[in-house]
Design a protein around this motif. Structure first.
Motif, PDB file in Angstrom:
ATOM      1  N   ILE A   1     -16.695 -10.111  26.831  1.00  0.00           N
ATOM      2  CA  ILE A   1     -15.775  -9.413  25.943  1.00  0.00           C
ATOM      3  C   ILE A   1     -16.101  -9.806  24.509  1.00  0.00           C
ATOM      4  O   ILE A   1     -15.700 -10.874  24.038  1.00  0.00           O
ATOM      5  CB  ILE A   1     -14.305  -9.763  26.277  1.00  0.00           C
ATOM      6  CG1 ILE A   1     -14.023  -9.543  27.761  1.00  0.00           C
ATOM      7  CG2 ILE A   1     -13.355  -8.941  25.408  1.00  0.00           C
ATOM      8  CD1 ILE A   1     -14.198  -8.121  28.238  1.00  0.00           C
TER       9      ILE A   1
ATOM     10  N   HIS B   1     -20.477  -8.631  32.356  1.00  0.00           N
ATOM     11  CA  HIS B   1     -19.507  -8.143  31.392  1.00  0.00           C
ATOM     12  C   HIS B   1     -18.880  -9.306  30.630  1.00  0.00           C
ATOM     13  O   HIS B   1     -18.144 -10.114  31.208  1.00  0.00           O
ATOM     14  CB  HIS B   1     -18.408  -7.344  32.098  1.00  0.00           C
ATOM     15  CG  HIS B   1     -18.882  -6.021  32.597  1.00  0.00           C
ATOM     16  ND1 HIS B   1     -18.202  -5.277  33.525  1.00  0.00           N
ATOM     17  CD2 HIS B   1     -19.979  -5.290  32.273  1.00  0.00           C
ATOM     18  CE1 HIS B   1     -18.862  -4.158  33.778  1.00  0.00           C
ATOM     19  NE2 HIS B   1     -19.938  -4.147  33.036  1.00  0.00           N
TER      20      HIS B   1
ATOM     21  N   ALA C   1     -14.015  -3.538  23.780  1.00  0.00           N
ATOM     22  CA  ALA C   1     -14.184  -4.142  25.107  1.00  0.00           C
ATOM     23  C   ALA C   1     -12.895  -4.803  25.565  1.00  0.00           C
ATOM     24  O   ALA C   1     -12.518  -4.721  26.747  1.00  0.00           O
ATOM     25  CB  ALA C   1     -15.318  -5.152  25.069  1.00  0.00           C
TER      26      ALA C   1
ATOM     27  N   THR D   1     -13.169  -2.391  33.006  1.00  0.00           N
ATOM     28  CA  THR D   1     -14.118  -3.446  32.664  1.00  0.00           C
ATOM     29  C   THR D   1     -14.782  -3.052  31.369  1.00  0.00           C
ATOM     30  O   THR D   1     -14.524  -2.001  30.802  1.00  0.00           O
ATOM     31  CB  THR D   1     -15.171  -3.614  33.785  1.00  0.00           C
ATOM     32  OG1 THR D   1     -15.806  -2.358  33.996  1.00  0.00           O
ATOM     33  CG2 THR D   1     -14.531  -4.101  35.054  1.00  0.00           C
ATOM     34  N   THR D   2     -15.671  -3.897  30.873  1.00  0.00           N
ATOM     35  CA  THR D   2     -16.275  -3.643  29.575  1.00  0.00           C
ATOM     36  C   THR D   2     -17.411  -2.656  29.689  1.00  0.00           C
ATOM     37  O   THR D   2     -17.986  -2.464  30.731  1.00  0.00           O
ATOM     38  CB  THR D   2     -16.821  -4.959  29.000  1.00  0.00           C
ATOM     39  OG1 THR D   2     -17.703  -5.547  29.957  1.00  0.00           O
ATOM     40  CG2 THR D   2     -15.696  -5.897  28.695  1.00  0.00           C
TER      41      THR D   2
ATOM     42  N   THR E   1     -16.047  -7.332  21.686  1.00  0.00           N
ATOM     43  CA  THR E   1     -15.547  -6.434  20.648  1.00  0.00           C
ATOM     44  C   THR E   1     -14.105  -6.023  20.942  1.00  0.00           C
ATOM     45  O   THR E   1     -13.637  -6.114  22.084  1.00  0.00           O
ATOM     46  CB  THR E   1     -16.406  -5.162  20.583  1.00  0.00           C
ATOM     47  OG1 THR E   1     -16.243  -4.439  21.820  1.00  0.00           O
ATOM     48  CG2 THR E   1     -17.878  -5.501  20.362  1.00  0.00           C
TER      49      THR E   1
END
Length: 199
Positions: A184, A182, A189, A198-199, A186
């Motif tokens: 980040i 995962h 996210a 979480t993303t 975006t």
């Protein structure tokens, strides 16, 4: 006991985040890049190199006082492989080098130590890549003895093409921890992360 250092890539353009540099976004009041660096610092004793590029001064400010060394990638607009090249060209003095991303705040100290332990328990002379099903994770582990080979192809530096062309020098180890997979990228996210997921 292997000496373990780290290269953390923090030079990307952060295009998918819109107007913000994702690495500077706050997580519980701490810039994302600082949170990631602090996780690595708690997991390993060796040197940590942070590769800067886009908004390098702001990244340095976010890491003011941190136990890291900075390497600047002047070719950061050409993409991540060139940040890997910059880091490996001035790599930590270590037997094993973690190459990680500055936008993985879900990664934990336990995750990193588990990866190192699994690497050492398998083929310690190979590049280790965490995998879950068909997904490839980060960080990876590069034995120092392979660094010069990763730099040999100046047009395509780094690990991606090298491990595809030399599968005998890499090992994929199954690791299920979410932190490896995962990052980040975006606003959605980041919102999910700050809302406790979480993303």
């Amino acid at each position: 006991m292997h000496r373990v250092g780290a290269i953390i890539l923090a030079g990307g353009l952060s295009r998918r985040m819109g107007a913000f540099n994702k690495l500077l976004l706050p997580i519980n009041g701490v810039p994302m890049i600082r949170r990631v660096v602090e996780t690595y610092r708690a997991a390993i004793d060796g040197e940590i190199v942070v590769v800067t590029g886009f908004e390098a001064d702001a990244i340095r400010d976010a890491l003011s006082g941190a136990d890291v060394r900075f390497v600047h990638n002047s070719d950061f607009e050409q993409g991540q492989p060139f940040s890997v090249r910059a880091g490996l060209s001035d790599a930590p003095d270590a037997d094993l080098i973690l190459i990680g991303l500055g936008d993985q705040p879900n990664l934990t100290v336990h995750d990193i130590r588990t990866l190192i332990d699994m690497h050492s328990a398998h083929a310690a002379d190979k590049i280790t890549i965490p995998v879950k099903d068909d997904q490839r994770g980060n960080p990876i582990i590069v034995p120092a003895a392979l660094c010069s080979q990763l730099l040999a192809d100046q047009a395509n530096p780094g690990c991606g093409k090298f491990t595809r062309s030399n599968p005998d020098k890499a090992q994929k180890l199954p690791l299920s921890q979410v932190g490896f997979y995962h990052d980040i990228d975006t606003p959605a996210a980041f919102l999910a992360l700050t809302q406790g997921g979480t993303t």
